[in-house]
Design a protein around this motif. Structure first.
Motif, PDB file in Angstrom:
ATOM      1  N   UNK A 161      34.591  59.183  24.170  1.00 14.67           N
ATOM      2  CA  UNK A 161      33.601  58.490  23.351  1.00 14.67           C
ATOM      3  C   UNK A 161      32.196  58.784  23.875  1.00 14.67           C
ATOM      4  N   UNK A 162      32.086  59.094  25.168  1.00 17.54           N
ATOM      5  CA  UNK A 162      30.888  59.713  25.750  1.00 17.54           C
ATOM      6  C   UNK A 162      31.351  61.090  26.207  1.00 17.54           C
ATOM      7  N   UNK A 163      30.901  62.154  25.541  1.00 14.58           N
ATOM      8  CA  UNK A 163      31.475  63.486  25.756  1.00 14.58           C
ATOM      9  C   UNK A 163      31.618  63.877  27.217  1.00 14.58           C
ATOM     10  N   UNK A 164      32.854  64.246  27.567  1.00 14.00           N
ATOM     11  CA  UNK A 164      33.197  64.798  28.879  1.00 14.00           C
ATOM     12  C   UNK A 164      32.908  63.843  30.027  1.00 14.00           C
ATOM     13  N   UNK A 165      32.782  62.528  29.717  1.00 17.55           N
ATOM     14  CA  UNK A 165      32.481  61.553  30.766  1.00 17.55           C
ATOM     15  C   UNK A 165      33.354  60.300  30.675  1.00 17.55           C
ATOM     16  N   UNK A 166      33.452  59.702  29.492  1.00 24.00           N
ATOM     17  CA  UNK A 166      34.167  58.433  29.330  1.00 24.00           C
ATOM     18  C   UNK A 166      35.060  58.524  28.090  1.00 24.00           C
ATOM     19  N   UNK A 167      36.334  58.227  28.253  1.00 29.43           N
ATOM     20  CA  UNK A 167      37.267  58.261  27.124  1.00 29.43           C
ATOM     21  C   UNK A 167      37.237  56.940  26.371  1.00 29.43           C
ATOM     22  N   UNK A 168      37.837  56.935  25.180  1.00 30.59           N
ATOM     23  CA  UNK A 168      37.879  55.704  24.381  1.00 30.59           C
ATOM     24  C   UNK A 168      38.654  54.615  25.118  1.00 30.59           C
ATOM     25  N   UNK A 169      39.673  54.992  25.864  1.00 31.50           N
ATOM     26  CA  UNK A 169      40.459  53.996  26.590  1.00 31.50           C
ATOM     27  C   UNK A 169      39.696  53.440  27.788  1.00 31.50           C
ATOM     28  N   UNK A 170      38.927  54.282  28.456  1.00 27.17           N
ATOM     29  CA  UNK A 170      38.130  53.812  29.598  1.00 27.17           C
ATOM     30  C   UNK A 170      37.023  52.852  29.155  1.00 27.17           C
ATOM     31  N   UNK A 171      36.468  53.088  27.970  1.00 27.72           N
ATOM     32  CA  UNK A 171      35.309  52.308  27.516  1.00 27.72           C
ATOM     33  C   UNK A 171      35.688  51.076  26.722  1.00 27.72           C
ATOM     34  N   UNK A 172      36.956  50.940  26.342  1.00 26.76           N
ATOM     35  CA  UNK A 172      37.369  49.901  25.407  1.00 26.76           C
ATOM     36  C   UNK A 172      37.313  48.501  26.006  1.00 26.76           C
ATOM     37  N   UNK A 173      37.038  47.542  25.140  1.00 28.34           N
ATOM     38  CA  UNK A 173      37.128  46.132  25.515  1.00 28.34           C
ATOM     39  C   UNK A 173      38.597  45.765  25.725  1.00 28.34           C
ATOM     40  N   UNK A 174      38.893  44.602  26.300  1.00 34.53           N
ATOM     41  CA  UNK A 174      40.284  44.183  26.472  1.00 34.53           C
ATOM     42  C   UNK A 174      41.037  44.148  25.139  1.00 34.53           C
ATOM     43  N   UNK A 175      42.336  44.414  25.211  1.00 34.61           N
ATOM     44  CA  UNK A 175      43.148  44.457  23.992  1.00 34.61           C
ATOM     45  C   UNK A 175      43.087  43.166  23.199  1.00 34.61           C
ATOM     46  N   UNK A 176      43.002  42.029  23.899  1.00 32.87           N
ATOM     47  CA  UNK A 176      42.950  40.759  23.170  1.00 32.87           C
ATOM     48  C   UNK A 176      41.689  40.676  22.311  1.00 32.87           C
ATOM     49  N   UNK A 177      40.575  41.222  22.804  1.00 31.15           N
ATOM     50  CA  UNK A 177      39.332  41.247  22.022  1.00 31.15           C
ATOM     51  C   UNK A 177      39.444  42.217  20.849  1.00 31.15           C
ATOM     52  N   UNK A 178      40.000  43.404  21.119  1.00 34.23           N
ATOM     53  CA  UNK A 178      40.162  44.394  20.059  1.00 34.23           C
ATOM     54  C   UNK A 178      41.089  43.876  18.975  1.00 34.23           C
ATOM     55  N   UNK A 179      42.143  43.157  19.347  1.00 36.53           N
ATOM     56  CA  UNK A 179      43.075  42.599  18.365  1.00 36.53           C
ATOM     57  C   UNK A 179      42.386  41.559  17.503  1.00 36.53           C
TER      58      UNK A 179
END
Length: 333
Positions: free
Chosen positions: A280-298
């Motif tokens: 999600x930040x090219x070649x630095x941070x993946x979507x999984x590394x940057x994501x909020x907790x699953x409970x928030x995303x749900x």
């Protein structure tokens, strides 16, 4: 059961893409304003987008707000890296909106508002292109923080992307006018569509050649197996849609150039996704590394499942209601 970060990455990508298409053509009309010399043509051009233009930016709000809520780490890294172009873009969008409304009420200063509409549209578009270029070329990250300088976003590649997006939005705006107008304005719109199409395709070629040189990882994704099998259809389809665009312009099929321009943007977006995902930040941070907790995303996903189809529905309905050629006698107010 679900990969929530990937789902949210798709939702945000969809929101950004819809924004680029929908706000792109009315920004494009603003960029073309100096070429519309008659006041009647300018009035007609603005009337063609008046019923829908302010709703188009709903998707920008969704993209920005969704990034902060779903990927707070990416938001905290990207924003400091791109403060200046973001601030200039937002100021330009505000100024353009003011000019859009005031030119109808303040006829004594109509020329001033026309220039404001042009410069606001141009600045917003160019800054969006710079943001895109700076994002693709990469953002310097150390640990969980932006570690670059204030002017890292200003590079030859990002400036070139600014010009590229200006050409692309001009193509969207001109082809929209082809679809919505008749007579002399339609002929001028065809002229603008022809040249905007040429410049857009030229910039697509330049970006496609330049981008792999920005990073060995991008080059590997584009030119090695099995990634190459996903990349090859993109230039093939681009050539087909470019031919369709050229045919629509030459044969003067009013309802062909605008969908063709959307097709070109879609393929560029797909190519960008192939080169970036899962970052999600090219070649630095993946979507999984940057994501909020699953409970928030749900929790947020429940709202998105309700609201996104609702927004899509009323957007589609508004475009359906105002479909077809615009009446020259109609007015905004």
């Amino acid at each position: 059961m679900f990969d929530l970060p990937t789902i949210w990455a798709f939702i945000l990508a969809l929101a950004i893409f819809i924004y680029v298409i929908l706000d792109g053509f009315d920004l494009g009309i603003g960029i073309l304003f100096p070429l519309l010399e008659k006041d009647s043509d300018r009035d007609l051009a603005m009337n063609s987008v008046a019923p829908v233009w302010d709703g188009n930016e709903t998707w920008l709000v969704l993209g920005g707000g969704g990034l902060m809520a779903a990927f707070p780490l990416a938001y905290a890294v990207v924003l400091p890296a791109l403060y200046m172009p973001f601030i200039l873009m937002l100021l330009a969008l505000v100024f353009r909106g003011v000019a859009f409304e005031f030119r109808w009420r303040d006829k004594a200063h109509e020329k001033i508002w026309d220039r404001s509409f042009f410069w606001g549209s141009l600045m917003a578009t160019f800054c969006q292109g710079i943001v895109l270029g700076a994002f693709v070329q990469g953002i310097e990250v150390t640990g969980r923080e932006y570690s670059g300088g204030w002017w890292d976003w200003l590079t030859p590649f990002s400036i070139m992307c600014g010009f590229a997006l200006t050409a692309g939005y001009s193509l969207l705006g001109a082809s929209w006018l082809v679809m919505k107008t008749e007579g002399e304005l339609r002929e001028k719109a065809y002229f603008c569509t022809r040249w905007a199409g040429v410049f857009t395709l030229a910039f697509v070629a330049i970006v496609s050649v330049w981008t792999p040189f920005l990073s060995p990882e991008i080059a590997e994704r584009w030119f090695t197996f099995p990634h190459l099998m996903f990349v090859l259809p993109v230039p093939t389809m681009t050539a087909i849609i470019a031919a369709l665009l050229a045919w629509g312009i030459i044969a003067k099929r009013d309802y062909v150039p605008f969908p063709s321009a959307i097709g070109l943007f879609s393929l560029c977006f797909v190519g960008l996704g192939i080169g970036m995902f899962p970052y999600i930040v090219p070649r630095a941070i993946t979507v999984h590394d940057a994501a909020a907790p699953d409970v928030s995303l749900s929790f947020m996903l429940v709202g998105a499942v309700i609201l996104v189809p609702l927004i899509l529905s009323y957007t589609a309905y508004s475009y359906w209601v105002f479909r077809g050629k615009i009446d020259p006698e109609a007015g905004y107010h």
